[in-house]
Design an enzyme around this catalytic site. Structure first.
Site, PDB file in Angstrom:
ATOM      1  N   ARG A 111      -6.405 -41.481 -46.831  1.00 52.69           N
ATOM      2  CA  ARG A 111      -4.959 -42.039 -46.457  1.00 52.69           C
ATOM      3  C   ARG A 111      -4.426 -42.877 -47.571  1.00 52.69           C
ATOM      4  O   ARG A 111      -3.365 -42.865 -47.649  1.00 52.69           O
ATOM      5  CB  ARG A 111      -5.421 -42.816 -45.385  1.00 52.69           C
ATOM      6  CG  ARG A 111      -4.126 -43.166 -44.382  1.00 52.69           C
ATOM      7  CD  ARG A 111      -4.374 -43.716 -43.239  1.00 52.69           C
ATOM      8  NE  ARG A 111      -5.128 -42.689 -42.280  1.00 52.69           N
ATOM      9  CZ  ARG A 111      -4.082 -41.624 -41.789  1.00 52.69           C
ATOM     10  NH1 ARG A 111      -2.884 -41.447 -41.812  1.00 52.69           N
ATOM     11  NH2 ARG A 111      -4.859 -40.613 -41.047  1.00 52.69           N
ATOM     12  N   ILE A 149      -0.343  -4.328  -8.016  1.00 54.29           N
ATOM     13  CA  ILE A 149      -1.794  -3.967  -7.740  1.00 54.29           C
ATOM     14  C   ILE A 149      -1.698  -2.367  -8.243  1.00 54.29           C
ATOM     15  O   ILE A 149      -2.432  -2.083  -8.866  1.00 54.29           O
ATOM     16  CB  ILE A 149      -2.118  -4.301  -6.404  1.00 54.29           C
ATOM     17  CG1 ILE A 149      -2.012  -5.726  -6.169  1.00 54.29           C
ATOM     18  CG2 ILE A 149      -3.394  -3.644  -6.128  1.00 54.29           C
ATOM     19  CD1 ILE A 149      -2.970  -6.662  -7.044  1.00 54.29           C
ATOM     20  N   ASN A 152      -4.094 -36.345 -43.743  1.00 54.36           N
ATOM     21  CA  ASN A 152      -3.628 -37.756 -43.562  1.00 54.36           C
ATOM     22  C   ASN A 152      -2.107 -37.724 -43.882  1.00 54.36           C
ATOM     23  O   ASN A 152      -1.658 -37.405 -44.851  1.00 54.36           O
ATOM     24  CB  ASN A 152      -4.514 -38.607 -44.531  1.00 54.36           C
ATOM     25  CG  ASN A 152      -5.734 -38.876 -43.615  1.00 54.36           C
ATOM     26  OD1 ASN A 152      -5.899 -38.837 -42.609  1.00 54.36           O
ATOM     27  ND2 ASN A 152      -6.746 -39.043 -44.802  1.00 54.36           N
ATOM     28  N   VAL A 176       0.804  -1.006  -0.180  1.00 54.12           N
ATOM     29  CA  VAL A 176      -0.079   0.111   0.025  1.00 54.12           C
ATOM     30  C   VAL A 176       0.965   1.312   0.022  1.00 54.12           C
ATOM     31  O   VAL A 176       1.535   1.203   0.960  1.00 54.12           O
ATOM     32  CB  VAL A 176      -0.953   0.071   1.117  1.00 54.12           C
ATOM     33  CG1 VAL A 176      -1.864   1.338   1.102  1.00 54.12           C
ATOM     34  CG2 VAL A 176      -1.780  -1.140   1.204  1.00 54.12           C
ATOM     35  N   LYS A 177       0.809   1.934  -1.234  1.00 53.51           N
ATOM     36  CA  LYS A 177       1.548   3.244  -1.182  1.00 53.51           C
ATOM     37  C   LYS A 177       1.073   4.258  -2.153  1.00 53.51           C
ATOM     38  O   LYS A 177       1.060   5.414  -2.157  1.00 53.51           O
ATOM     39  CB  LYS A 177       3.122   2.766  -1.520  1.00 53.51           C
ATOM     40  CG  LYS A 177       3.306   2.177  -2.702  1.00 53.51           C
ATOM     41  CD  LYS A 177       4.843   1.729  -2.917  1.00 53.51           C
ATOM     42  CE  LYS A 177       4.881   0.612  -4.068  1.00 53.51           C
ATOM     43  NZ  LYS A 177       6.433   0.366  -3.907  1.00 53.51           N
ATOM     44  N   THR A 178       0.402   3.827  -3.354  1.00 49.74           N
ATOM     45  CA  THR A 178      -0.223   4.721  -4.136  1.00 49.74           C
ATOM     46  C   THR A 178      -1.761   4.698  -4.204  1.00 49.74           C
ATOM     47  O   THR A 178      -2.180   5.538  -4.978  1.00 49.74           O
ATOM     48  CB  THR A 178       0.412   4.260  -5.757  1.00 49.74           C
ATOM     49  OG1 THR A 178       0.137   3.080  -5.943  1.00 49.74           O
ATOM     50  CG2 THR A 178       1.866   4.445  -5.582  1.00 49.74           C
ATOM     51  N   HIS A 216      -3.769 -30.709 -37.981  1.00 44.08           N
ATOM     52  CA  HIS A 216      -4.485 -29.996 -39.187  1.00 44.08           C
ATOM     53  C   HIS A 216      -3.913 -28.583 -39.199  1.00 44.08           C
ATOM     54  O   HIS A 216      -3.522 -28.302 -38.351  1.00 44.08           O
ATOM     55  CB  HIS A 216      -6.033 -30.097 -38.748  1.00 44.08           C
ATOM     56  CG  HIS A 216      -6.563 -31.743 -38.676  1.00 44.08           C
ATOM     57  ND1 HIS A 216      -6.926 -32.191 -37.641  1.00 44.08           N
ATOM     58  CD2 HIS A 216      -6.562 -32.471 -39.676  1.00 44.08           C
ATOM     59  CE1 HIS A 216      -7.207 -33.507 -38.116  1.00 44.08           C
ATOM     60  NE2 HIS A 216      -7.106 -33.678 -39.370  1.00 44.08           N
ATOM     61  N   ARG A 219       5.621  -7.628 -44.009  1.00 46.43           N
ATOM     62  CA  ARG A 219       5.028  -6.721 -45.114  1.00 46.43           C
ATOM     63  C   ARG A 219       3.835  -7.099 -45.505  1.00 46.43           C
ATOM     64  O   ARG A 219       2.985  -6.381 -45.854  1.00 46.43           O
ATOM     65  CB  ARG A 219       5.865  -7.111 -46.398  1.00 46.43           C
ATOM     66  CG  ARG A 219       7.323  -6.468 -46.241  1.00 46.43           C
ATOM     67  CD  ARG A 219       8.043  -6.445 -47.501  1.00 46.43           C
ATOM     68  NE  ARG A 219       8.536  -8.015 -47.617  1.00 46.43           N
ATOM     69  CZ  ARG A 219       8.226  -8.463 -49.020  1.00 46.43           C
ATOM     70  NH1 ARG A 219       7.801  -7.746 -49.971  1.00 46.43           N
ATOM     71  NH2 ARG A 219       8.570  -9.750 -49.225  1.00 46.43           N
ATOM     72  N   TYR A 220       3.438  -8.426 -45.283  1.00 46.99           N
ATOM     73  CA  TYR A 220       1.968  -9.044 -45.420  1.00 46.99           C
ATOM     74  C   TYR A 220       1.787 -10.321 -44.958  1.00 46.99           C
ATOM     75  O   TYR A 220       2.839 -10.910 -44.299  1.00 46.99           O
ATOM     76  CB  TYR A 220       1.687  -8.907 -46.968  1.00 46.99           C
ATOM     77  CG  TYR A 220       2.479  -9.738 -47.733  1.00 46.99           C
ATOM     78  CD1 TYR A 220       2.650 -11.177 -48.024  1.00 46.99           C
ATOM     79  CD2 TYR A 220       3.587  -9.174 -48.784  1.00 46.99           C
ATOM     80  CE1 TYR A 220       3.512 -11.725 -48.998  1.00 46.99           C
ATOM     81  CE2 TYR A 220       4.369  -9.691 -49.494  1.00 46.99           C
ATOM     82  CZ  TYR A 220       4.181 -11.126 -49.767  1.00 46.99           C
ATOM     83  OH  TYR A 220       5.051 -11.801 -50.600  1.00 46.99           O
ATOM     84  N   LYS A 274       8.873 -27.521 -46.441  1.00 42.61           N
ATOM     85  CA  LYS A 274       8.383 -26.638 -47.815  1.00 42.61           C
ATOM     86  C   LYS A 274       6.659 -26.713 -47.391  1.00 42.61           C
ATOM     87  O   LYS A 274       5.777 -27.531 -47.252  1.00 42.61           O
ATOM     88  CB  LYS A 274       8.363 -27.332 -49.052  1.00 42.61           C
ATOM     89  CG  LYS A 274       7.940 -26.333 -50.178  1.00 42.61           C
ATOM     90  CD  LYS A 274       8.850 -25.166 -50.356  1.00 42.61           C
ATOM     91  CE  LYS A 274       9.062 -24.645 -51.597  1.00 42.61           C
ATOM     92  NZ  LYS A 274       9.357 -25.176 -52.912  1.00 42.61           N
ATOM     93  N   HIS A 275       6.052 -25.480 -47.163  1.00 47.86           N
ATOM     94  CA  HIS A 275       4.636 -25.007 -46.889  1.00 47.86           C
ATOM     95  C   HIS A 275       4.228 -25.891 -45.580  1.00 47.86           C
ATOM     96  O   HIS A 275       3.194 -26.721 -45.607  1.00 47.86           O
ATOM     97  CB  HIS A 275       3.857 -25.499 -48.046  1.00 47.86           C
ATOM     98  CG  HIS A 275       4.077 -24.732 -49.423  1.00 47.86           C
ATOM     99  ND1 HIS A 275       4.056 -23.249 -49.334  1.00 47.86           N
ATOM    100  CD2 HIS A 275       4.314 -25.008 -50.514  1.00 47.86           C
ATOM    101  CE1 HIS A 275       4.214 -22.664 -50.550  1.00 47.86           C
ATOM    102  NE2 HIS A 275       4.312 -23.789 -51.328  1.00 47.86           N
TER     103      HIS A 275
END
Length: 529
Positions: free
Chosen positions: A443, A129, A423, A68-70, A529, A218-219, A280-281
């Protein structure tokens, strides 16, 4: 309310005192009166600066170990009072409340305390707090008050004062208020997230996640999408904490794919030998062990040279010169590794656009965490897939048990399959993937695609037969019918690893026995997924 607000009185109360003295000196030079608390006030006095203790303003000493101070009208009245409201001004005069035009606060280091493994009581004591209460008050009253919560905004504040003769603009104060509310929101998110974990509550009524901007991109996945990269404050090795030594700025897709590559390669301890993964991807197009790192790279590359072009390379050991030379023979987007020797760095320096990221370690594949996916109107939260299977946990379900060599490859294939989009089908031979089928609705199609890619690669390499001949195969989920398994057998696979659990397991096992296959069940699925 006017656009410009003068800055005459400031309250500085910070946990992180980086830049505090320089800021206070700059404010004093601009005739700003300084108020402060506890350690901050002591640091300012030690630097020879005039400062008034908040206790003198409130008439109460700091108490209860600083809890407790402010929390007092003398502070919050000064932050919240509307300067253009006559009733507010009269109340300030009646109760001797002075306006506070600038609040500089950064909070108790709760996140850092938890990250160090603090016990419950210590973590609780590091929940701020008074700081959040003052920040929210000042931010609410940004029509008149500036609030600074990040050390990196100190210079911007001083530049704003210089540009406006000791005043701040409304637009600047709005921006500071936005940052302030985001900070208290992130702080509360950290506290609630930690407490949910401490109490073992896996599905709390409300979930909050927060991050800190690391990079404006950039995107996004496509040029019409805006994007940014945020970090969650963790210090573990990975894409968020990697050092980029060279190359162009990372894109959204670079970050996503590099993370996938590094998480996969981190499954393989450096003590178990060199491993390379090419992505890749977000799907592996080649993963391999080798007697050396360069051999591991070469074997991974030979799984699917076409897809490896423009891919991401992840290594489980520091990059060396031989591997660096091999990688630079084709176009590669990113290389991520625990380290790199001087010779490797020199070789890469000739390829200025090639991004080199160093992580100083590997990710812990067994570490607990959360995976989050946004859906329309909400988001899904689940545990991170840190499941692993040891040799002793496998169940042989066919008449023939796998040989020692098959078993080693089965476990390797299973580990890779965990990181392939479902799959997922992965063929492995002698510690290297030779065919990967990813993300198909059927699959059987994944099995066929992987085999076909292997046949194409064998032809390109001038081999007499597809590399799936004599391989093993992993499936991330059970074979619902024997057709997928028999397709793998036709491709030349001799052993199979899969979760099991299909209603037709007996038919699949029967088909495996008739084909002379060895098959083991893991009892664990790895949908991705």
């Amino acid at each position: 309310m006017t656009d410009l607000a003068p800055l005459r009185r400031a309250l500085l109360s910070v946990s992180d005192k980086t830049g505090l003295i320089d800021l206070a000196r700059a404010l004093t030079a601009r005739d700003v009166e300084l108020l402060s608390t506890g350690g901050s006030a002591a640091a300012l006095r030690d630097a020879g600066l005039a400062v008034t203790d908040v206790a003198e303003v409130t008439g109460f000493p700091e108490m209860m170990d600083g809890r407790v101070k402010t929390l007092h009208p003398g502070v919050h009245g000064g932050l919240l009072a509307l300067r253009d409201d006559a009733a507010h001004v009269a109340a300030m005069e009646e109760h001797g409340i002075g306006p506070i035009d600038l609040l500089v606060v950064n909070l108790y280091p709760f996140e850092a305390t938890v990250a160090k493994g603090a016990d419950y009581a210590t973590a609780i004591e590091n929940i701020d707090i008074g700081g959040p209460a003052m920040i929210r008050a000042a931010a609410k009253n940004h029509a008149f008050v500036s609030v600074v919560t990040d050390v990196q905004d100190y210079d911007a504040l001083l530049a704003e004062l210089d540009a406006n003769d000791g005043q701040t603009t409304y637009a600047f104060r709005q921006k500071l208020a936005l940052t302030a509310y985001a900070r208290t929101g992130a702080y509360d998110a950290a506290v609630s997230g930690w407490m949910a974990g401490a109490l073992g509550d896996t599905a709390p009524r409300r979930r909050v996640f927060a991050g800190t901007l690391a990079q404006t991109l950039r995107y996004g996945e496509n040029p019409h999408q805006s994007a940014a990269f945020y970090t969650d404050g963790s210090t573990k090795p990975g894409i968020a904490n990697a050092r980029q030594l060279q190359g162009k700025e990372l894109s959204y897709n670079n970050i996503n794919d590099t993370d996938a590559a590094f998480e996969l390669v981190s499954e393989f301890s450096p003590e178990d030998g060199p491993v390379c993964a090419i992505i890749k991807h977000a799907n592996p197009c080649g993963v391999a062990r080798g007697a050396s790192l360069s051999e591991a790279y070469s074997r991974a590359y030979d799984c699917d040279r076409t897809s490896a072009f423009g891919g991401i390379v992840a290594l489980n050991q520091p990059l060396d010169a031989d591997t660096a030379r091999a990688i630079t023979e084709i176009f590669t987007e990113v290389v991520i590794a625990p380290g790199a020797d001087d010779a490797a760095r020199e070789i890469f320096a000739a390829k200025k656009n090639l991004r080199l990221l160093l992580t100083d370690g590997l990710s812990d594949p067994t570490e607990a965490g959360l995976a989050i996916k946004q859906v329309s109107g909400g988001f899904l939260v689940q545990d991170r897939d840190n499941g692993r299977i040891g040799e002793w946990e496998l169940k042989t379900v066919t008449k023939r048990a796998p040989t020692r060599d098959e078993l080693r490859d089965l476990l390797f294939a299973w580990t890779v399959a965990k990181h392939v989009k479902s799959n997922a089908i992965v063929y492995v031979k002698d510690g290297a993937t030779v065919g990967v089928g990813a993300g198909q609705m059927s699959r059987v199609d994944s099995t066929r695609i992987a085999a076909r890619k292997s046949a194409d690669m064998a032809e390109a390499l001038g081999l007499g037969s597809p590399t799936t001949q004599g391989s093993v195969v992993a499936s991330d989920a059970f074979f619902p019918f024997p057709d997928g398994l028999l397709t793998a057998a036709e491709a030349g696979a001799t052993a199979v690893i899969q979760p099991g659990g299909s209603m037709r397991d007996d038919k699949v096992i029967e088909a495996a026995d008739e084909a002379g296959l060895a098959m083991v069940f893991t009892g664990m699925r790895h949908f991705r997924h």
